[in-house]
Design a protein around this motif. Sequence first.
Motif, PDB file in Angstrom:
ATOM      1  N   ASP A  20      27.558   1.537  49.198  1.00 26.24           N
ATOM      2  CA  ASP A  20      25.998   1.913  49.357  1.00 26.24           C
ATOM      3  C   ASP A  20      26.015   3.076  49.394  1.00 26.24           C
ATOM      4  O   ASP A  20      24.680   2.525  49.222  1.00 26.24           O
ATOM      5  N   THR A  21      25.824   4.067  49.308  1.00 29.80           N
ATOM      6  CA  THR A  21      25.866   5.823  49.179  1.00 29.80           C
ATOM      7  C   THR A  21      25.156   6.057  47.652  1.00 29.80           C
ATOM      8  O   THR A  21      24.404   6.069  47.113  1.00 29.80           O
ATOM      9  N   VAL A  22      26.269   5.215  46.837  1.00 28.88           N
ATOM     10  CA  VAL A  22      25.879   5.314  45.350  1.00 28.88           C
ATOM     11  C   VAL A  22      24.474   3.666  45.271  1.00 28.88           C
ATOM     12  O   VAL A  22      23.832   4.331  44.679  1.00 28.88           O
ATOM     13  N   GLN A  23      23.941   2.709  46.129  1.00 30.32           N
ATOM     14  CA  GLN A  23      23.250   2.188  46.188  1.00 30.32           C
ATOM     15  C   GLN A  23      21.999   2.844  45.934  1.00 30.32           C
ATOM     16  O   GLN A  23      21.071   3.050  45.879  1.00 30.32           O
ATOM     17  N   ASN A  24      22.260   3.959  47.471  1.00 31.61           N
ATOM     18  CA  ASN A  24      21.625   4.671  47.980  1.00 31.61           C
ATOM     19  C   ASN A  24      20.689   5.403  47.365  1.00 31.61           C
ATOM     20  O   ASN A  24      19.308   6.202  47.154  1.00 31.61           O
ATOM     21  N   LEU A  68      19.846   9.092  37.152  1.00 38.09           N
ATOM     22  CA  LEU A  68      18.392  10.280  35.876  1.00 38.09           C
ATOM     23  C   LEU A  68      18.049   8.835  35.117  1.00 38.09           C
ATOM     24  O   LEU A  68      17.185   9.445  34.627  1.00 38.09           O
ATOM     25  N   MET A  69      18.097   8.078  34.968  1.00 38.23           N
ATOM     26  CA  MET A  69      17.346   7.389  34.187  1.00 38.23           C
ATOM     27  C   MET A  69      16.120   6.652  34.508  1.00 38.23           C
ATOM     28  O   MET A  69      15.875   7.161  35.874  1.00 38.23           O
ATOM     29  N   GLU A  70      15.589   5.734  34.029  1.00 37.78           N
ATOM     30  CA  GLU A  70      14.293   5.428  34.006  1.00 37.78           C
ATOM     31  C   GLU A  70      13.885   4.853  34.975  1.00 37.78           C
ATOM     32  O   GLU A  70      15.112   3.910  34.693  1.00 37.78           O
ATOM     33  N   PRO A  71      12.831   4.377  35.733  1.00 39.59           N
ATOM     34  CA  PRO A  71      12.497   3.501  36.896  1.00 39.59           C
ATOM     35  C   PRO A  71      12.231   2.132  35.692  1.00 39.59           C
ATOM     36  O   PRO A  71      12.014   2.204  34.837  1.00 39.59           O
ATOM     37  N   LEU A  82      19.854   4.381  44.151  1.00 38.32           N
ATOM     38  CA  LEU A  82      18.451   4.309  43.399  1.00 38.32           C
ATOM     39  C   LEU A  82      16.781   3.501  45.045  1.00 38.32           C
ATOM     40  O   LEU A  82      16.279   3.721  44.624  1.00 38.32           O
ATOM     41  N   ALA A  83      17.825   3.491  46.328  1.00 36.82           N
ATOM     42  CA  ALA A  83      16.684   2.879  46.965  1.00 36.82           C
ATOM     43  C   ALA A  83      16.160   4.309  47.468  1.00 36.82           C
ATOM     44  O   ALA A  83      14.581   4.814  47.576  1.00 36.82           O
ATOM     45  N   LEU A  84      16.271   6.098  47.065  1.00 30.40           N
ATOM     46  CA  LEU A  84      15.789   7.599  47.715  1.00 30.40           C
ATOM     47  C   LEU A  84      14.644   7.275  46.188  1.00 30.40           C
ATOM     48  O   LEU A  84      13.413   8.042  46.582  1.00 30.40           O
ATOM     49  N   VAL A 102      27.403   7.468  37.835  1.00 31.27           N
ATOM     50  CA  VAL A 102      26.587   7.270  39.035  1.00 31.27           C
ATOM     51  C   VAL A 102      25.750   8.409  38.242  1.00 31.27           C
ATOM     52  O   VAL A 102      24.320   8.195  38.540  1.00 31.27           O
ATOM     53  N   LEU A 103      25.879   9.025  37.120  1.00 35.80           N
ATOM     54  CA  LEU A 103      24.391  10.446  36.516  1.00 35.80           C
ATOM     55  C   LEU A 103      23.861   9.140  36.254  1.00 35.80           C
ATOM     56  O   LEU A 103      22.817   9.593  36.119  1.00 35.80           O
ATOM     57  N   ALA A 104      24.552   8.426  35.436  1.00 40.09           N
ATOM     58  CA  ALA A 104      23.255   7.433  35.003  1.00 40.09           C
ATOM     59  C   ALA A 104      22.874   6.667  35.895  1.00 40.09           C
ATOM     60  O   ALA A 104      20.555   6.498  35.477  1.00 40.09           O
TER      61      ALA A 104
END
Length: 498
Positions: free
Chosen positions: A191-195, A257-260, A197-199, A252-254
């Motif tokens: 969940d915290t990795v997916q967070n 740092l990735m674009e929306p 994206l939420a953040l 995790v880095l991707a």
Amino acid sequence: MDNAPQLIQERSAPPATLVIFGASGDLTRRKLLPAVESLARHNRLPAEFALVGVARTPMADEEFASSALGVSRSLSDKAQLQGGIRYVSGGYDDPATYKRLAEVLDELDATRGTSGNRLFYLSTPAEAFEPVINGLAGAGLNHAREDSFARLVIEKPYGRDLETARELDAVVHSAFDEPQVFRIDHYLGKDTVQNVLALRFANSIFQPIWDRSWVDHVQITVAETLGVGTRGGFYEHAGAMRDIVQNHVLQVLALALMEPPASFDAEGLRNEKVKLLQAIRLPTNRDIADLAVRGQYTRGGTRQDLMAGYREEVGVDPLSRTETYAAMRLNVDNWRWAGVPFYVRTGKRLPARVTEVALQFQRPPHLPIPQDQLTGLEADALILRIQPNEGISLRFGAKVPGHSFRVRTASMDFSYEQTFAEESPEAYERLLLDALLGDPTLFIRSDEVEQCWRIVDPIIEHWANDPSPIPTYEAASWGPTDAERLIDRSGRHWRDSR
């Protein structure tokens, strides 16, 4: 018009049979069976669900069922799974194994109502991937009937380098189409990795500062306090770069740092991850010594808790040159991140268990406050804590209470545990459900695998051809001194991640 909030429909798996190859192994026992039990406990599995174990170890249906049901916490969970568990014993390269498996699957379709849906999970050593895939294809199990599915979940390691990853892809794609293939990295199920994206994408306040104009540098740390334990034999052929950096760290880095993406669907997200990985500047032999550091832990700790060195671990070559620590500086050649250094580090036998992403921001261009009124003021930072103590911290300067004007670092903290009452599912639980539903968002696409190997391959090859002794670090320290020099030469320092 009804403006009442719409309830989110909870996701549940369709009728299906989960087939686990390597059913007698450690991963199945520790992660996969508990994940199945938890899905059943949370009513995410239908009554038309079945579980089939396949392995070389001889075992009766009842014995495997007893093992699988042994993780269940309640009678209702046991009742839900009872009667839908089978076991097939045989060699992975023996056609008879797959003939028997096909008969069992047909039987379950008829008696359990699993509708011809099959999810094949390869929880085996990597050398078994090819014979299992060929065996499934030989028995026609790689193709689903009309209105059914046949999917393949593959554990890491996905190859040992770019060449072997491409060879494995050729084997996989000779039997399964890419949409049928789910390459799993359990970190993406957290969940915290997916967070991350939420953040980034659910909060407008962070978007303007998420680039080179505001961010000075980024640090990603994946630190473990444990050694290799009983996995010495495996680790000798992997090392920190293959085991952690090539998959967990770069994924995790991707995400960070990735674009929306234009849309929050699987292909939109995965397309942006691939673009980010493509933008990472490849290291060359000339600059690898300045961009990458390796290390191997030696005996260390305290007199009361003295920890063995890596070369003393079971299954490890006494003259091993395998790295248990790796650190790198990466550069991303795109508009958002040009000129911002990204420092990543991972290692075993470090002082703390922590996985985090830390964005350190630029210092103010002019600070009118006199230096003697600043009490150890650090640069502003946003820290995403993936594990443990999952949450987010925002570090900033604040006035110290009192009659004088003094400023020191303070922080605002968000804690998952304290904020949400909901139980966070285990990573394998989430990913198993996604695979059963056919949702590939948190799985790794073929071109992602290639891009990750493309980044780490030059470093692995350089280290393999480097005759100099591997740098060492004492167990329970933060790594070799070369890692400090890697970041210190730019005037920056590693975070104390305790």
